[in-house]
Enzyme design. Structure first.
Site, PDB file in Angstrom:
ATOM      1  N   HIS A 137       0.915  -1.076   0.018  1.00 22.09           N
ATOM      2  CA  HIS A 137       0.072  -0.088   0.088  1.00 22.09           C
ATOM      3  C   HIS A 137       0.919   1.281   0.093  1.00 22.09           C
ATOM      4  O   HIS A 137       1.839   1.582   0.850  1.00 22.09           O
ATOM      5  CB  HIS A 137      -0.899  -0.092   1.050  1.00 22.09           C
ATOM      6  CG  HIS A 137      -1.863  -1.039   0.874  1.00 22.09           C
ATOM      7  ND1 HIS A 137      -2.556  -1.768   2.371  1.00 22.09           N
ATOM      8  CD2 HIS A 137      -2.689  -1.412   0.008  1.00 22.09           C
ATOM      9  CE1 HIS A 137      -3.498  -2.733   1.512  1.00 22.09           C
ATOM     10  NE2 HIS A 137      -3.351  -2.447   0.216  1.00 22.09           N
TER      11      HIS A 137
ATOM     12  N   GLU B 191       1.870   3.495   2.951  1.00 18.55           N
ATOM     13  CA  GLU B 191       2.400   2.873   4.336  1.00 18.55           C
ATOM     14  C   GLU B 191       3.841   2.933   4.362  1.00 18.55           C
ATOM     15  O   GLU B 191       4.346   1.853   4.167  1.00 18.55           O
ATOM     16  CB  GLU B 191       1.603   1.511   4.571  1.00 18.55           C
ATOM     17  CG  GLU B 191       0.075   1.561   4.641  1.00 18.55           C
ATOM     18  CD  GLU B 191      -0.781   0.464   4.280  1.00 18.55           C
ATOM     19  OE1 GLU B 191       0.063  -0.703   4.344  1.00 18.55           O
ATOM     20  OE2 GLU B 191      -1.886   0.498   4.362  1.00 18.55           O
TER      21      GLU B 191
ATOM     22  N   HIS C 117       2.395  -3.817   6.688  1.00 17.56           N
ATOM     23  CA  HIS C 117       1.596  -2.665   6.323  1.00 17.56           C
ATOM     24  C   HIS C 117       1.529  -1.596   7.449  1.00 17.56           C
ATOM     25  O   HIS C 117       2.228  -1.988   8.525  1.00 17.56           O
ATOM     26  CB  HIS C 117       0.165  -3.335   6.271  1.00 17.56           C
ATOM     27  CG  HIS C 117       0.077  -4.105   5.008  1.00 17.56           C
ATOM     28  ND1 HIS C 117      -0.738  -3.592   3.903  1.00 17.56           N
ATOM     29  CD2 HIS C 117       0.354  -5.365   4.783  1.00 17.56           C
ATOM     30  CE1 HIS C 117      -0.820  -4.492   3.055  1.00 17.56           C
ATOM     31  NE2 HIS C 117       0.050  -5.301   3.333  1.00 17.56           N
TER      32      HIS C 117
ATOM     33  N   GLU D  38       0.775  -4.990  11.045  1.00 12.92           N
ATOM     34  CA  GLU D  38       0.340  -3.765  10.958  1.00 12.92           C
ATOM     35  C   GLU D  38       1.165  -2.955  11.840  1.00 12.92           C
ATOM     36  O   GLU D  38       1.179  -2.966  13.069  1.00 12.92           O
ATOM     37  CB  GLU D  38      -1.300  -3.319  11.314  1.00 12.92           C
ATOM     38  CG  GLU D  38      -2.155  -4.044  10.479  1.00 12.92           C
ATOM     39  CD  GLU D  38      -2.365  -3.567   9.149  1.00 12.92           C
ATOM     40  OE1 GLU D  38      -1.709  -2.390   8.778  1.00 12.92           O
ATOM     41  OE2 GLU D  38      -3.041  -4.037   8.156  1.00 12.92           O
TER      42      GLU D  38
HETATM   43  O1  0X9 Z   1      -7.170  -4.359   4.780  1.00 14.00           O
HETATM   44  C1  0X9 Z   1      -5.754  -4.607   4.327  1.00 14.00           C
HETATM   45  O2  0X9 Z   1      -5.338  -4.846   3.182  1.00 14.00           O
HETATM   46  C2  0X9 Z   1      -4.859  -4.682   5.616  1.00 14.00           C
HETATM   47  N1  0X9 Z   1      -5.006  -3.501   6.236  1.00 14.00           N
HETATM   48  S1  0X9 Z   1      -4.313  -2.119   5.690  1.00 14.00           S
HETATM   49  O3  0X9 Z   1      -4.828  -0.953   6.594  1.00 14.00           O
HETATM   50  N2  0X9 Z   1      -2.812  -2.094   5.921  1.00 14.00           N
HETATM   51  O4  0X9 Z   1      -4.828  -1.926   4.542  1.00 14.00           O
HETATM   52  C3  0X9 Z   1      -5.151  -5.665   6.310  1.00 14.00           C
HETATM   53  C4  0X9 Z   1      -5.235  -6.992   5.812  1.00 14.00           C
HETATM   54  C5  0X9 Z   1      -5.853  -8.210   6.772  1.00 14.00           C
HETATM   55  N3  0X9 Z   1      -6.451  -8.872   5.991  1.00 14.00           N
HETATM   56  C6  0X9 Z   1      -7.679  -9.391   6.053  1.00 14.00           C
HETATM   57  N4  0X9 Z   1      -8.609  -8.723   7.026  1.00 14.00           N
HETATM   58  N5  0X9 Z   1      -8.197 -10.253   5.072  1.00 14.00           N
HETATM   59 ZN    ZN Z   2      -1.789  -1.927   4.005  1.00 12.97          ZN
END
Ligand code: 0X9
Ligand code: ZN
Length: 443
Positions: A201, A204, A328, A398
């Site tokens: 991302h 980030e 991330h 994260e």
């Molecule tokens: O939403 C995402 O892609 C990730 N968080 S972010 O804020 N960095 O974008 C988390 C991914 C975790 N995976 C799932 N919840 N499937």
């Molecule tokens: Zn992310």
């Protein structure tokens, strides 16, 4: 960051006597690098620019997105909100905050969700001159990252090689620094492999610093007994920037753009596909958006994007890889599969190993361990695919900050780099300690 850092590193390397230059020990550079970060931080404190305060001068920024707060009782509601196209960024007890395109707002209302607050994102985009804003100069842009990786590969050519796993949609190379005492480049090996990747991302940026500085630290400490053992018995891959196009775009005008996706120009003109929704595992299902304007747009098909294709090719070729961290930001979490469904990993041995590893790495970092879908279900992410298709023990980290807005959110400044890097080195070292036999983590 480059000028100060590279001058420091170059000065350090070239001021060594010749005999010492051929020696692999270069430990002071890591500390010098962190010192330079600290120095930049102190400098930054004197720059009177509000980090995330409203900035009248940036009202001209064209951005159709809003920072929204929406009432949401549980993970099921959060998943539904995600599916309207909201990118959920912060999770509270009864509500979420995140980014919603203006087209998403009526969809939220239609589905009965109450938007408590909405603020145009453009009023939070801070104004700076060029590149990373001066107060964030400690962060590495794409060229600066390449310079560090190149110098590491050149100065440790007996055990490290740098190669590209493929090109991005705009033609940039996606670099992998491989640390392996037996093979170079893309050659296969039987040694168990560990992968550390950052920046799926764009906004980030801290997720680049962690794997990049981990590489610096590892090679400088290559003669430490534990490090040496991993270097000689494992196959270590460090890919700090999977989405360099997005990262460069985010800083390209000197104003952070809060960009998340890659730089795919969709046929309707909207920019970007969310690379962490584009992997081919339950692709396009729960928690993914099919709207091109959404920050969580999963793309027209699974693996439609050259960046995720490059990761797929790389992972499929190196079936020796058993462990992976995809960095991330933010929230300080260690997440493990499944992310696309609420059920736990079915295989008991694997599930126990995942939980044991996540707990240990959470303890080492001070983060919280969770199943990914406890946040919300989201399909097509890297880790579900890596585990579901290849059996890799894959974790999403994260990084900092923990809470968002008042700590800078995606842009927490250079003050967090040192601490974040150091504790994540501990977690990465632990992961390498179980890479040869991940199930041993639960024994
Ligand atoms: O939403 C995402 O892609 C990730 N968080 S972010 O804020 N960095 O974008 C988390 C991914 C975790 N995976 C799932 N919840 N499937
Ligand atoms: Zn992310």
């Amino acid at each position: 960051m480059s000028k100060f850092f590279l001058t420091t590193v170059a000065f350090f390397l070239y001021s060594l006597p010749l005999a010492a230059q051929s020696s692999p020990v270069r430990s002071p550079a890591f500390e010098q690098l962190l010192k330079s970060v600290e120095h930049k931080y102190i400098e930054a404190a004197n720059i009177p620019v509000p980090r995330l305060a409203k900035d009248a001068a940036s009202g001209d920024v064209k951005d159709d997105r809003y920072w929204v707060s929406v009432w949401a009782a549980d993970k099921y509601e959060r998943t539904k909100i995600l599916e309207t196209g909201v990118d959920i960024i912060e999770i509270g007890d009864n509500k979420i905050s995140g980014i919603a395109h203006k087209n998403t707002l009526p969809i939220l209302s239609e589905k009965g969700f109450v938007v408590e607050d909405k603020i145009p994102l453009s009023s939070y985009i801070t104004t700076f001159l060029k590149d990373f804003p001066p107060e964030d100069a400690a962060y590495h842009n794409y060229d600066e990252m390449i310079a560090v990786l190149k110098s590491l590969a050149e100065n440790n050519s007996d055990i490290a090689s740098l190669y590209s796993i493929g090109k991005t949609v705009e033609g940039r190379e996606i670099w992998n620094l491989r640390i392996n005492s037996s093979v170079k480049g893309d050659a296969k090996t039987d040694k168990p492999g560990a992968v550390f990747m950052g920046e799926h991302h764009a906004r980030e940026h801290l997720s680049v610093e962690v794997p990049l500085l981990f590489a610096v630290w590892l090679l400088e400490n290559r003669n430490r007994e534990d490090v040496r053992n991993y270097i000689y018995t494992l196959d270590i891959h460090i890919l700090p920037m999977i989405n360099p196009d997005g990262a460069e775009y985010d800083i390209s005008t000197g104003k952070y753009k809060w960009h998340r996706k890659n730089m795919r120009k969709n046929p309707d003109g909207n920019i970007g596909v969310d690379l962490n929704r584009n992997y081919d595992f339950r692709w396009g299902g729960a928690g993914a958006s099919h709207y091109t304007y959404s920050d969580t747009y999963c793309g027209p098909s699974a693996f439609s994007e050259p960046e995720s294709q490059a990761v797929k090719r790389f992972m499929e070729k190196h079936r020796n890889i058993t462990t992976l961290i995809s960095y991330h930001t933010y929230s300080e979490l260690v997440l493990y599969p499944w992310g696309g469904i609420y059920e736990p990993v079915e295989n008991e041995q694997d599930r126990k190993a995942f939980i044991a590893m996540a707990k240990k790495m959470a303890q080492l970092t001070g983060y919280t361990a969770k199943q990914s879908s406890d946040l919300y279900a989201a399909t097509g992410d890297t880790c579900d695919w890596a585990y579901g298709e290849l059996g890799t023990f894959a974790f999403t980290f994260e990084l900092s900050p923990k809470g968002g807005w008042y700590s800078g959110g995606f842009y927490p400044g250079p003050g967090v780099i040192e601490n974040t890097v150091k504790k994540n080195i501990d977690a990465a070292m632990y992961l390498m300690s179980v890479t040869a036999d991940p199930h041993s983590a639960a024994k």
